[in-house]
Design a protein around this motif. Structure first.
Motif, PDB file in Angstrom:
ATOM      1  N   ILE A 128       2.077  28.786 -37.366  1.00 56.37           N
ATOM      2  CA  ILE A 128       2.440  29.926 -36.510  1.00 56.37           C
ATOM      3  C   ILE A 128       1.301  30.226 -35.541  1.00 56.37           C
ATOM      4  CG2 ILE A 128       2.863  32.420 -36.502  1.00 56.37           C
ATOM      5  CD1 ILE A 128       4.461  31.981 -39.131  1.00 56.37           C
ATOM      6  N   ASP A 131       1.278  27.587 -32.896  1.00 59.36           N
ATOM      7  CA  ASP A 131       2.400  27.754 -31.962  1.00 59.36           C
ATOM      8  C   ASP A 131       2.127  28.902 -30.983  1.00 59.36           C
ATOM      9  OD1 ASP A 131       3.748  25.687 -33.170  1.00 59.36           O
ATOM     10  OD2 ASP A 131       5.096  26.981 -34.337  1.00 59.36           O
ATOM     11  N   VAL A 132       1.623  30.020 -31.521  1.00 61.65           N
ATOM     12  CA  VAL A 132       1.314  31.166 -30.660  1.00 61.65           C
ATOM     13  C   VAL A 132       0.219  30.791 -29.665  1.00 61.65           C
ATOM     14  CG1 VAL A 132       0.347  33.502 -30.622  1.00 61.65           C
ATOM     15  CG2 VAL A 132       2.110  32.910 -32.287  1.00 61.65           C
ATOM     16  N   ARG A 133      -0.807  30.084 -30.148  1.00 57.52           N
ATOM     17  CA  ARG A 133      -1.915  29.696 -29.261  1.00 57.52           C
ATOM     18  C   ARG A 133      -1.413  28.787 -28.143  1.00 57.52           C
ATOM     19  NH1 ARG A 133      -4.892  29.421 -25.936  1.00 57.52           N
ATOM     20  NH2 ARG A 133      -7.109  29.010 -25.929  1.00 57.52           N
ATOM     21  N   LEU A 135       1.609  28.859 -26.875  1.00 61.05           N
ATOM     22  CA  LEU A 135       2.364  29.709 -25.958  1.00 61.05           C
ATOM     23  C   LEU A 135       1.424  30.426 -24.992  1.00 61.05           C
ATOM     24  CD1 LEU A 135       5.029  31.353 -28.296  1.00 61.05           C
ATOM     25  CD2 LEU A 135       5.382  29.508 -26.651  1.00 61.05           C
ATOM     26  N   VAL A 136       0.293  30.865 -25.501  1.00 62.45           N
ATOM     27  CA  VAL A 136      -0.687  31.570 -24.661  1.00 62.45           C
ATOM     28  C   VAL A 136      -1.110  30.678 -23.495  1.00 62.45           C
ATOM     29  CG1 VAL A 136      -3.024  32.534 -24.612  1.00 62.45           C
ATOM     30  CG2 VAL A 136      -1.504  33.073 -26.518  1.00 62.45           C
ATOM     31  N   TYR A 151      -7.063  39.350 -28.381  1.00 62.72           N
ATOM     32  CA  TYR A 151      -6.744  38.874 -29.726  1.00 62.72           C
ATOM     33  C   TYR A 151      -7.704  37.830 -30.266  1.00 62.72           C
ATOM     34  CZ  TYR A 151      -2.512  41.561 -29.418  1.00 62.72           C
ATOM     35  OH  TYR A 151      -1.635  42.605 -29.300  1.00 62.72           O
ATOM     36  N   MET A 182       5.846  35.810 -23.608  1.00 59.47           N
ATOM     37  CA  MET A 182       5.776  35.048 -24.852  1.00 59.47           C
ATOM     38  C   MET A 182       7.066  35.177 -25.648  1.00 59.47           C
ATOM     39  SD  MET A 182       1.782  35.584 -25.924  1.00 59.47           S
ATOM     40  CE  MET A 182       1.903  34.608 -27.414  1.00 59.47           C
ATOM     41  N   ARG A 183       7.658  36.378 -25.648  1.00 62.18           N
ATOM     42  CA  ARG A 183       8.947  36.559 -26.345  1.00 62.18           C
ATOM     43  C   ARG A 183      10.027  35.673 -25.722  1.00 62.18           C
ATOM     44  NH1 ARG A 183       7.709  42.429 -26.160  1.00 62.18           N
ATOM     45  NH2 ARG A 183       6.679  42.868 -28.137  1.00 62.18           N
ATOM     46  N   ILE A 186       9.448  32.156 -26.843  1.00 62.86           N
ATOM     47  CA  ILE A 186       9.834  32.002 -28.254  1.00 62.86           C
ATOM     48  C   ILE A 186      11.347  31.816 -28.347  1.00 62.86           C
ATOM     49  CG2 ILE A 186      10.043  33.245 -30.454  1.00 62.86           C
ATOM     50  CD1 ILE A 186       7.232  34.467 -29.775  1.00 62.86           C
ATOM     51  N   LEU A 193       8.690  32.500 -36.008  1.00 66.18           N
ATOM     52  CA  LEU A 193       7.305  32.915 -36.259  1.00 66.18           C
ATOM     53  C   LEU A 193       7.225  33.878 -37.438  1.00 66.18           C
ATOM     54  CD1 LEU A 193       6.052  33.367 -32.602  1.00 66.18           C
ATOM     55  CD2 LEU A 193       5.850  31.376 -34.071  1.00 66.18           C
TER      56      LEU A 193
END
Length: 194
Positions: A128, A131-133, A135-136, A151, A182-183, A186, A193
């Motif tokens: 997770i 994946d978030v990183r 997306l950033v 963050y 980001m949403r 996703i 996530l």
């Protein structure tokens, strides 16, 4: 020359021209902020001190090698290096704790099944975070910068505003749009996530 009145960039230039005292002033100027950031991440003062020292060595090596380019964000750059040092520490610790199945003996204290979180939990959490990183990285530069500073570097919105030379409302707005974007990503990529 009163070194304490010089900007970070001027201190770096004075240091590179041979005045070792300039780097001492620079380190002392940012010592608390960098150390507190590391300590907040590792929650161990002795370990934080070790990582802080490693960070300083790396910063000075990069400066000496000409790998720092002045952009008015010296502290942010140092905090990124500190963050990477913390991540490296946790990766090394994770590798050291790995026990192969064929290993002779049985170490009850290193049995992952008896720990609070399972390997699967950590793998999911790591995936997770990865994946978030990722997306950033797809965010517009200004939004990405705010997300990273907030963050991953732990800066307040006031500090972000000061570092990026914008108002606090602008920094908050960039964060809001980053989260919206980001949403959307996703949803588009159908990521889970949780």
């Amino acid at each position: 020359m009163n070194l304490k009145k010089l900007s970070d960039n001027d201190l770096l230039n004075v240091y590179l021209s041979g005045n070792e005292n300039a780097v001492t002033v620079l380190v002392n100027r940012h010592r608390r902020r960098v150390f507190d950031y590391i300590n907040m991440m590792v929650k161990d003062r002795d370990l934080a001190d070790d990582i802080f020292q490693e960070t300083l060595i790396k910063v000075i090596r990069f400066v000496n090698d000409g790998r720092y380019t002045e952009n008015g964000k010296f502290l942010s750059w140092v905090l990124r290096i500190a963050h990477n040092q913390v991540i490296d520490h946790f990766r090394q610790k994770k590798q050291q704790n790995h026990i192969s199945e064929g290993e002779a003996g049985y170490d009850l204290l290193n049995n992952r099944k008896l720990s609070d979180s399972t390997v699967e939990d950590r793998m999911i959490s790591d995936q997770i975070a990865e994946d978030v990183r990722k997306l950033v990285d797809f965010l517009p530069a200004e939004q990405k910068e705010v997300v990273l500073m907030r963050y991953y570097m732990g800066l307040s919105f006031k500090e972000i505003a000061d570092e990026t030379n914008v108002s606090i409302n602008t920094a908050l707005g960039r964060m809001r749009y980053a989260l919206i974007n980001m949403r959307k990503m996703i949803d588009e990529k159908q990521l889970i996530l949780s």
